[in-house]
Write an enzyme that holds these catalytic residues in place. Sequence first.
Site: not given
Ligand code: AMP
Length: 495
Positions: A11, A37, A112-113, A253, A295, A357-358
Site C-alpha cells: 500500500c 495499490g 502500509n505493510g 520492484y 520495473s 526481469d526484476d
Molecule cells: P510471477 O509470474 O509470479 O513469476 O511474477 C513475477 C512478476 O511479478 C515479476 O515480473 C515482478 O515484476 C512482479 N512481482 C514481483 N513481486 C511481486 C509482488 N509482490 N506483487 C506483485 N507483483 C510482483
Amino acid sequence: MYDFNGLNEECGVFGIWNHPESAQLTYMGLHSLQHRGQEGAGIVCSDGNEFVSERGLGLLTDAINKTKMSHLQDYQYAIGHVRYATSGNKGIENIQPFLYHFYDMSVGVCHNGNLINAQSLRQELEHQGAIFHSSSDTEVIMHLIRRSKQPTFEEALKESLRIIKGGFTFAILTKEGLYGAVDPNAIRPLVVGQMPNGAYIIASETCAIDVLGEEFVRDIHAGEYVVINDEGIRVESYTEHTNTAISAMEYIYFARPDSTIAGKNVHAVRKASGKRLAQESPAETADMVIGVPNSSLSAASGYAEEMKLPYEMGLVKNQYVARTFIQPTQELREQGVRTKLSPVKDIVHGKNIVLVDDSIVRGTTSKRIVRMLKEAGAKEIHVRIASPEFMFPSFYGIDVSTTAELISANKSPEEICEHIGADSVAYLSVDGLIDSIGLDVDSPYSGLCVESFTGDYPAGLYDYEADYKANLSERQKAYLAQNKQYFDSEGNLNV
Ligand code: AMP
C-alpha cells in the site's frame, strides 16, 4: 514488472498538515503512489473539529470521483491511502483510512505493510471484549491505543507501536497532529517533505514529494515516529531495539524509479543491479537486451550498458489496460496478457535476446513472455533476473506469504529454465544485490531485508512461524542448512 495473475503489491500512505487544499494535494500524492495499490483508495480530512472521509474500490480516479472530492473541500489536514490487500478481504469495509469517532476525539488511521502478530493480538483483544469492524489488521493498532492506560495519545501510540510486530508504516490524523510511524527495522519506507508555505507532508515514497514540488526533509528511520502539529515537526523513537533492514523488494520492484529510499535512487540501484548481473552472468551469444516493462527497464539498461549490447524495446506495455486479475478464467487471463503486453516482432525476429526481469515469483510471467517472444520469432532467449532466487515467503507486506506459490522454493534455476522454455536462466547473487543497493548502514543485515532470498527474517515470524516451518520445502531446508548462520546455538532453524 508484469503482473499477470494478481500478485499483490503493498500500500501507499500519505498525510498533510496545515494546507488549505489538503484533500487535493493528498489526491495528487496518492496518484503518484498508485503503483503501490490499485484495489481501493481513501482520504480522511479534518479542519481541526470535524472529520470527514471518502473512500472507494479500484483506482484512485474510480474510488474518489469529483462528487466525493467536493465533500472534501476546505479542510487543512488530511491523510490518504491506496490499497492493495496484503491481509483481510477485498471489500469496501477494508478500504483505508479508517475513521473512528470516540466520545473525546476522532482518529483517522491508515497503514502500509503487514503486522505479523495481528492475529494473536486480535484474538486477545476480542477475548477482552473488543469488536472488530473489518478484517484488516490496521484496526488492531486503534484498539491498542484506546485500551492503553497512558495519559496522552502520543504515549498510547508509542506503547502500541512497541506491541505490534512486522513491517509497517502508519499515517494517523487527530485534531492535535499528524503522526507517521515506521517499524523497528524500517522494512517499509516513509518520508517527510515540506511545502513552500511551510506545510509538512508524509508519504511512502519521495515521488509523492516531488510531484507536489515540495522539498524532501528526511526519511523516518527504524523505530521512529514523527509528529507534525501547529508547533512544527518532531521526530522521536518509540523503541531502542532497532535494526535497519529496508525491504530489498522496495528497490527491486515496488517503488517508482524516480523515488529515493535511504539516499539511494531506485532507478540507479536497479541499473547498478543490471550491470552487476551482466558481470556475474553474461549472455555471450546475445544480440540485444530487452526488459519487461516497467520495473525491469532500469536493470535491463544497466545489463546492456555493461555488455555493450543494444538496449531495445522488444516488448510494449499497454498502460491503459485494467489489471488482469479481474478476469476470472484462465483463458480470459491469457487473452488479457496479450492485450497488456505485446512483442515488437520486427525487433525480436531472428535475434538472440537477453530478457531482463526484476524477479520470478510463481514463474507464470516469464513462461508466458518467453513463449510470446518465441512465437514472435526470437531465436534464443536468455532470462536474467535482477534479484536473487525468490526462495522464501515474505510476511512483511508484499503478499507472497506461502512457500507453495514460490517456484524457486522447489525448482533450481536449471529446472526453471526448462519450465519456462528459455535457453538459459540466471539470477543476481545476494551479495550482488546488497552491493548494488549499497546502503551505508551499520546493521547485521547491511541495512536490507532480503528475507525472500535468504530465509533470514529480521522482524521474526510470530503468527506465521508454525505454518512456515511446517511447510518448508526440501530445497529451502537445504539452503538453510548450507547457511549455518540461520541456525541458533541449539541447532534450531533461526527464522
Ligand atoms: P510471477 O509470474 O509470479 O513469476 O511474477 C513475477 C512478476 O511479478 C515479476 O515480473 C515482478 O515484476 C512482479 N512481482 C514481483 N513481486 C511481486 C509482488 N509482490 N506483487 C506483485 N507483483 C510482483
